[in-house]
Design a protein around this motif. Structure first.
Motif, PDB file in Angstrom:
ATOM      1  N   ASP A 251      26.655  -5.708 -14.776  1.00  0.00           N
ATOM      2  CA  ASP A 251      25.756  -5.601 -13.659  1.00  0.00           C
ATOM      3  C   ASP A 251      24.257  -5.892 -14.125  1.00  0.00           C
ATOM      4  OD1 ASP A 251      27.331  -4.525 -11.794  1.00  0.00           O
ATOM      5  OD2 ASP A 251      26.852  -2.662 -12.036  1.00  0.00           O
ATOM      6  N   LEU A 252      24.094  -6.280 -15.453  1.00  0.00           N
ATOM      7  CA  LEU A 252      22.891  -6.651 -16.194  1.00  0.00           C
ATOM      8  C   LEU A 252      22.740  -8.028 -16.112  1.00  0.00           C
ATOM      9  CD1 LEU A 252      22.286  -4.246 -19.105  1.00  0.00           C
ATOM     10  CD2 LEU A 252      21.123  -4.297 -16.982  1.00  0.00           C
ATOM     11  N   MET A 253      23.623  -8.787 -15.760  1.00  0.00           N
ATOM     12  CA  MET A 253      23.827 -10.349 -15.722  1.00  0.00           C
ATOM     13  C   MET A 253      22.723 -10.499 -14.532  1.00  0.00           C
ATOM     14  SD  MET A 253      27.620 -11.181 -16.216  1.00  0.00           S
ATOM     15  CE  MET A 253      27.522 -12.985 -15.951  1.00  0.00           C
ATOM     16  N   GLN A 254      21.729 -11.636 -14.862  1.00  0.00           N
ATOM     17  CA  GLN A 254      20.934 -12.139 -13.799  1.00  0.00           C
ATOM     18  C   GLN A 254      21.267 -13.031 -13.061  1.00  0.00           C
ATOM     19  OE1 GLN A 254      17.050 -12.015 -15.444  1.00  0.00           O
ATOM     20  NE2 GLN A 254      17.297  -9.957 -16.702  1.00  0.00           N
ATOM     21  N   GLY A 255      22.202 -14.152 -13.656  1.00  0.00           N
ATOM     22  CA  GLY A 255      22.124 -15.258 -12.991  1.00  0.00           C
ATOM     23  C   GLY A 255      23.511 -15.524 -12.078  1.00  0.00           C
ATOM     24  N   ASP A 256      24.278 -14.378 -11.925  1.00  0.00           N
ATOM     25  CA  ASP A 256      25.426 -14.519 -10.974  1.00  0.00           C
ATOM     26  C   ASP A 256      25.548 -13.698  -9.857  1.00  0.00           C
ATOM     27  OD1 ASP A 256      25.636 -11.762 -12.138  1.00  0.00           O
ATOM     28  OD2 ASP A 256      27.757 -12.118 -12.533  1.00  0.00           O
ATOM     29  N   ARG A 257      24.260 -13.093  -9.416  1.00  0.00           N
ATOM     30  CA  ARG A 257      24.057 -12.310  -8.252  1.00  0.00           C
ATOM     31  C   ARG A 257      25.100 -11.212  -8.295  1.00  0.00           C
ATOM     32  NH1 ARG A 257      22.876 -17.328  -4.171  1.00  0.00           N
ATOM     33  NH2 ARG A 257      20.780 -17.912  -5.038  1.00  0.00           N
ATOM     34  N   GLY A 258      25.378 -10.627  -9.330  1.00  0.00           N
ATOM     35  CA  GLY A 258      26.291  -9.464  -9.485  1.00  0.00           C
ATOM     36  C   GLY A 258      27.906  -9.701  -9.220  1.00  0.00           C
TER      37      GLY A 258
ATOM     38  N   GLY B 186      35.610   1.266 -18.984  1.00  0.00           N
ATOM     39  CA  GLY B 186      35.636   0.534 -17.842  1.00  0.00           C
ATOM     40  C   GLY B 186      34.112   0.710 -17.216  1.00  0.00           C
ATOM     41  N   ARG B 187      33.342   1.777 -17.300  1.00  0.00           N
ATOM     42  CA  ARG B 187      32.040   1.954 -16.900  1.00  0.00           C
ATOM     43  C   ARG B 187      31.323   1.022 -17.764  1.00  0.00           C
ATOM     44  NH1 ARG B 187      33.747   7.414 -16.595  1.00  0.00           N
ATOM     45  NH2 ARG B 187      32.647   7.807 -18.747  1.00  0.00           N
ATOM     46  N   LYS B 188      31.232   0.925 -19.035  1.00  0.00           N
ATOM     47  CA  LYS B 188      30.291   0.164 -19.838  1.00  0.00           C
ATOM     48  C   LYS B 188      30.577  -1.114 -19.482  1.00  0.00           C
ATOM     49  CE  LYS B 188      30.673   3.507 -23.897  1.00  0.00           C
ATOM     50  NZ  LYS B 188      29.420   3.820 -24.300  1.00  0.00           N
ATOM     51  N   ALA B 189      31.934  -1.815 -19.364  1.00  0.00           N
ATOM     52  CA  ALA B 189      32.009  -3.106 -19.016  1.00  0.00           C
ATOM     53  C   ALA B 189      31.361  -3.402 -17.720  1.00  0.00           C
ATOM     54  CB  ALA B 189      33.807  -3.352 -18.744  1.00  0.00           C
TER      55      ALA B 189
ATOM     56  N   ASP C 153      23.258 -14.128 -20.387  1.00  0.00           N
ATOM     57  CA  ASP C 153      24.145 -13.885 -19.351  1.00  0.00           C
ATOM     58  C   ASP C 153      25.784 -14.203 -20.072  1.00  0.00           C
ATOM     59  OD1 ASP C 153      22.620 -12.896 -17.376  1.00  0.00           O
ATOM     60  OD2 ASP C 153      22.977 -14.469 -16.066  1.00  0.00           O
ATOM     61  N   GLU C 154      25.911 -15.374 -20.718  1.00  0.00           N
ATOM     62  CA  GLU C 154      26.917 -15.511 -21.344  1.00  0.00           C
ATOM     63  C   GLU C 154      27.334 -14.542 -22.501  1.00  0.00           C
ATOM     64  OE1 GLU C 154      24.292 -17.542 -21.576  1.00  0.00           O
ATOM     65  OE2 GLU C 154      24.882 -19.092 -20.089  1.00  0.00           O
ATOM     66  N   GLU C 155      26.434 -13.750 -23.205  1.00  0.00           N
ATOM     67  CA  GLU C 155      26.935 -12.639 -24.143  1.00  0.00           C
ATOM     68  C   GLU C 155      27.342 -11.416 -23.178  1.00  0.00           C
ATOM     69  OE1 GLU C 155      25.292 -10.481 -27.843  1.00  0.00           O
ATOM     70  OE2 GLU C 155      24.494 -12.378 -27.522  1.00  0.00           O
ATOM     71  N   LEU C 156      26.540 -11.001 -22.275  1.00  0.00           N
ATOM     72  CA  LEU C 156      26.760 -10.094 -21.538  1.00  0.00           C
ATOM     73  C   LEU C 156      28.176 -10.124 -20.677  1.00  0.00           C
ATOM     74  CD1 LEU C 156      23.231  -9.220 -19.712  1.00  0.00           C
ATOM     75  CD2 LEU C 156      24.370  -7.849 -21.649  1.00  0.00           C
ATOM     76  N   GLU C 157      28.590 -11.310 -20.349  1.00  0.00           N
ATOM     77  CA  GLU C 157      29.827 -11.503 -19.595  1.00  0.00           C
ATOM     78  C   GLU C 157      30.909 -11.424 -20.675  1.00  0.00           C
ATOM     79  OE1 GLU C 157      32.213 -14.771 -16.774  1.00  0.00           O
ATOM     80  OE2 GLU C 157      30.249 -15.186 -18.092  1.00  0.00           O
ATOM     81  N   TRP C 158      30.754 -11.782 -21.873  1.00  0.00           N
ATOM     82  CA  TRP C 158      31.759 -11.665 -22.882  1.00  0.00           C
ATOM     83  C   TRP C 158      31.851 -10.316 -23.136  1.00  0.00           C
ATOM     84  CZ3 TRP C 158      32.268 -10.352 -27.981  1.00  0.00           C
ATOM     85  CH2 TRP C 158      33.423 -10.534 -28.645  1.00  0.00           C
TER      86      TRP C 158
ATOM     87  N   ASN D 137      38.963  -5.517 -21.037  1.00  0.00           N
ATOM     88  CA  ASN D 137      40.192  -5.614 -21.536  1.00  0.00           C
ATOM     89  C   ASN D 137      40.608  -4.243 -22.640  1.00  0.00           C
ATOM     90  OD1 ASN D 137      40.551  -7.951 -20.746  1.00  0.00           O
ATOM     91  ND2 ASN D 137      39.762  -9.128 -22.446  1.00  0.00           N
ATOM     92  N   GLN D 138      39.651  -3.736 -23.260  1.00  0.00           N
ATOM     93  CA  GLN D 138      39.680  -2.481 -23.936  1.00  0.00           C
ATOM     94  C   GLN D 138      40.071  -1.388 -23.093  1.00  0.00           C
ATOM     95  OE1 GLN D 138      39.840  -2.072 -27.360  1.00  0.00           O
ATOM     96  NE2 GLN D 138      40.991  -0.491 -26.923  1.00  0.00           N
ATOM     97  N   ALA D 139      39.632  -1.239 -21.934  1.00  0.00           N
ATOM     98  CA  ALA D 139      39.878  -0.357 -20.999  1.00  0.00           C
ATOM     99  C   ALA D 139      41.415  -0.366 -20.486  1.00  0.00           C
ATOM    100  CB  ALA D 139      38.852  -0.358 -19.661  1.00  0.00           C
ATOM    101  N   VAL D 140      41.497  -1.450 -20.328  1.00  0.00           N
ATOM    102  CA  VAL D 140      43.059  -1.843 -19.771  1.00  0.00           C
ATOM    103  C   VAL D 140      43.997  -1.315 -20.849  1.00  0.00           C
ATOM    104  CG1 VAL D 140      44.647  -3.683 -19.055  1.00  0.00           C
ATOM    105  CG2 VAL D 140      42.481  -3.715 -18.047  1.00  0.00           C
ATOM    106  N   ASP D 141      43.727  -1.554 -22.143  1.00  0.00           N
ATOM    107  CA  ASP D 141      44.484  -1.206 -23.122  1.00  0.00           C
ATOM    108  C   ASP D 141      44.464   0.279 -23.335  1.00  0.00           C
ATOM    109  OD1 ASP D 141      45.008  -3.896 -24.092  1.00  0.00           O
ATOM    110  OD2 ASP D 141      43.453  -3.823 -25.714  1.00  0.00           O
ATOM    111  N   PHE D 142      43.580   0.953 -23.022  1.00  0.00           N
ATOM    112  CA  PHE D 142      43.536   2.565 -22.829  1.00  0.00           C
ATOM    113  C   PHE D 142      44.266   2.966 -21.900  1.00  0.00           C
ATOM    114  CE2 PHE D 142      39.540   2.427 -25.793  1.00  0.00           C
ATOM    115  CZ  PHE D 142      40.128   3.216 -26.742  1.00  0.00           C
ATOM    116  N   TYR D 143      44.051   2.236 -20.705  1.00  0.00           N
ATOM    117  CA  TYR D 143      44.804   2.542 -19.562  1.00  0.00           C
ATOM    118  C   TYR D 143      46.572   2.538 -19.926  1.00  0.00           C
ATOM    119  CZ  TYR D 143      47.028   2.400 -14.708  1.00  0.00           C
ATOM    120  OH  TYR D 143      47.730   2.869 -13.851  1.00  0.00           O
ATOM    121  N   LEU D 144      46.728   1.438 -20.226  1.00  0.00           N
ATOM    122  CA  LEU D 144      48.294   1.394 -20.791  1.00  0.00           C
ATOM    123  C   LEU D 144      48.980   2.177 -21.860  1.00  0.00           C
ATOM    124  CD1 LEU D 144      48.552  -2.535 -20.822  1.00  0.00           C
ATOM    125  CD2 LEU D 144      49.345  -1.053 -19.232  1.00  0.00           C
ATOM    126  N   ALA D 145      47.752   2.735 -22.822  1.00  0.00           N
ATOM    127  CA  ALA D 145      48.284   3.885 -23.641  1.00  0.00           C
ATOM    128  C   ALA D 145      48.062   5.320 -23.121  1.00  0.00           C
ATOM    129  CB  ALA D 145      47.462   3.563 -24.897  1.00  0.00           C
TER     130      ALA D 145
END
Length: 90
Positions: free
Chosen positions: A66-73, A58-61, A28-33, A40-48
């Motif tokens: 959503d694949l994280m299992q320990g945080d209940r979404g 944004g969809r990829k993020a 989960d830690e890697e998925l969250e990162w 953050n990349q989506a926001v950079d594209f938004y600003l550009a």
């Protein structure tokens, strides 16, 4: 190259999550990162004003979160809300 790495991580995490084998879950830690970096990349594209790239990243993020299992979404809901506000308020 970064987008390809995100796609590979997503496929691996999804396949592990949906497999019937007793494989350990994708961390989960890697998925969250990965989800946060993608967002953050989506926001950079938004600003550009690169709307298509922003939406794709944004969809990829959100999909990764959503694949994280320990945080209940929680992270997926957080990113989804922020992404919706970005487009609504922008």
């Amino acid at each position: 190259m970064a987008e390809s790495a995100l796609d590979q991580a997503y496929v691996l995490a999804r396949d592990i999550r949906h497999s019937r084998n007793q494989q350990p879950p994708y961390p989960d830690e890697e998925l969250e990162w990965l989800a946060m970096m993608a967002f953050n990349q989506a926001v950079d594209f938004y600003l550009a004003s690169a709307d298509e790239d922003c939406r794709r990243w944004g969809r990829k993020a959100i999909e990764l979160a959503d694949l994280m299992q320990g945080d209940r979404g929680a992270v997926g809901r957080l990113l989804r809300g922020k992404f919706e506000r970005l487009w609504r308020d922008g």
